[in-house]
Scaffold this motif. Sequence first.
Motif, PDB file in Angstrom:
ATOM      1  N   GLY A  12       0.818  -1.210   0.000  1.00 14.29           N
ATOM      2  CA  GLY A  12       0.000   0.000   0.000  1.00 14.29           C
ATOM      3  C   GLY A  12       0.846   1.251   0.000  1.00 14.29           C
ATOM      4  N   GLY A  13       1.955   1.215   0.752  1.00 16.51           N
ATOM      5  CA  GLY A  13       2.870   2.353   0.763  1.00 16.51           C
ATOM      6  C   GLY A  13       3.595   2.521  -0.557  1.00 16.51           C
ATOM      7  N   LEU A  14       4.010   1.409  -1.161  1.00 15.63           N
ATOM      8  CA  LEU A  14       4.718   1.483  -2.437  1.00 15.63           C
ATOM      9  C   LEU A  14       3.837   2.057  -3.545  1.00 15.63           C
ATOM     10  N   PHE A  15       2.539   1.767  -3.484  1.00 19.11           N
ATOM     11  CA  PHE A  15       1.609   2.271  -4.494  1.00 19.11           C
ATOM     12  C   PHE A  15       0.983   3.606  -4.091  1.00 19.11           C
ATOM     13  N   HIS A  16       1.477   4.194  -2.998  1.00 14.55           N
ATOM     14  CA  HIS A  16       1.007   5.502  -2.528  1.00 14.55           C
ATOM     15  C   HIS A  16      -0.515   5.527  -2.340  1.00 14.55           C
ATOM     16  N   MET A  17      -1.045   4.472  -1.729  1.00 22.60           N
ATOM     17  CA  MET A  17      -2.488   4.409  -1.486  1.00 22.60           C
ATOM     18  C   MET A  17      -2.879   5.363  -0.372  1.00 22.60           C
ATOM     19  N   ASP A  18      -4.110   5.858  -0.439  1.00 25.85           N
ATOM     20  CA  ASP A  18      -4.603   6.641   0.686  1.00 25.85           C
ATOM     21  C   ASP A  18      -4.957   5.694   1.831  1.00 25.85           C
ATOM     22  N   GLU A  19      -5.359   6.247   2.973  1.00 28.38           N
ATOM     23  CA  GLU A  19      -5.573   5.430   4.171  1.00 28.38           C
ATOM     24  C   GLU A  19      -6.653   4.376   3.963  1.00 28.38           C
ATOM     25  N   ARG A  20      -7.713   4.717   3.255  1.00 22.58           N
ATOM     26  CA  ARG A  20      -8.796   3.755   3.046  1.00 22.58           C
ATOM     27  C   ARG A  20      -8.341   2.575   2.198  1.00 22.58           C
ATOM     28  N   ASP A  21      -7.651   2.861   1.103  1.00 18.52           N
ATOM     29  CA  ASP A  21      -7.185   1.784   0.235  1.00 18.52           C
ATOM     30  C   ASP A  21      -6.103   0.946   0.919  1.00 18.52           C
ATOM     31  N   LYS A  22      -5.295   1.596   1.740  1.00 20.83           N
ATOM     32  CA  LYS A  22      -4.256   0.848   2.440  1.00 20.83           C
ATOM     33  C   LYS A  22      -4.882  -0.158   3.408  1.00 20.83           C
ATOM     34  N   LYS A  23      -5.999   0.191   4.029  1.00 22.33           N
ATOM     35  CA  LYS A  23      -6.689  -0.742   4.925  1.00 22.33           C
ATOM     36  C   LYS A  23      -7.198  -1.954   4.145  1.00 22.33           C
TER      37      LYS A  23
END
Length: 416
Positions: free
Chosen positions: A134-145
């Motif tokens: 999620g961090g590598l793809f620069h996801m926002d908090e919702r997508d990272k969850k």
Amino acid sequence: MNTREDLPGIVRNGVYFVRWTLISLLMGTVCGLVGTAFGFGVAYSQQFFRENPFMLFLMPVSGILIVLVHKALDQVGNKGTNLILESISSTEQIRFSTLPCIFISTILSHLTGASAGKEGAALQIGGCIGNTLGGLFHMDERDKKVAIMSGMSGCFGAIFGTPLAASMFGMEVISVGVAYYAALVPCVFSAFIGSFISSRLGLHGEAFTILHVPEFSLKPAALIVLLALLGAFVSVCFCILLHEVQKLYKAKLQNVYARILTASALFIGLSLVFGREYCGAGFNLVEAAMEGNVPYEAFLLKMLFTAVALGGGFKGGEIVPTLAVGATMGAAFGNFLGFEPSLCAACGMLALFAGVTNCPVATIFMGFELFGFEGMKYFALAVSVSFALSGYYGLYSSQKFTYSKTRTEFINRKAH
């Protein structure tokens, strides 16, 4: 119906599907590869312990090494699976060092026979992979969850070989009463991809045979309901025992080295008195239970061995020991009443799992994957009764009960 007005929504759904399909392919592949390496590491550790009985007496050494690994990776005080759940329900952050820490610590625990599982570790490893991607793809908090949930499902499916259960577990365990269906596609895809890769690489999941499933009727159904009542009670006792023993260790022994050395000494003593059948994850007990060959007190001893090991700082998780407790309890129930010990072992296993994880749908899927569909009516009875009557207790203190188990009302409370 206005097709033109619906087009933006259809396009958004299509973009969502394509995006998460691609992410899930990567997630499932990474989880499958890492999960396979972890699964083989645990399997070889367990085999080495069985072939070298002296390893039990090196438990203090492995305990010290576990503490040193946690200190070296700055993971002292790590909340374990609770950290992963909190990263989804709140703003808690997962560091990448969690992955090598739990990987190494679990293998060290199994190398010397600690009563610990591997699926709890799988959830932490998968959650860490999801957070990292999620961090590598620069996801926002919702997508990272969502990525964290799909990582949990992917690694759980890879290591345990039950992709259906893994798919639902990642969405269901966080908040009882609310399933995160936005993560359905990523969790399902990741779980099946992870499971496929691990099986192709030679890491196969467990499966058990129920010797006889009686025709569904009032008497056997009533007996399974009675077994589920017992399962709910034992699941509450098991959760209380695990939490209270851990609190007792921390209250009496504030030094982490003293805690894990004390746990080692107690565990070795218990093994010398009661035997080594209660060391390790516990699938040996499940196999014996499916044949009806377990003593009545086996489930109580497995609970004690697990609480002593995990409470003192050994790692791996509680899920497989939970299954062993449930299977031996069920077999004892069946032997005592003269009613189908292998069916009772299966239903007891599922009743305990539902009671301690509060994930009824995932548990029913697990029953299908572990035992087949023949006993599905009995599985559904055992799971539903145990889930309803086990109260607001759970293995994970960070698990939230959004809605009541018995009334249609919002409660928003954490597990005991």
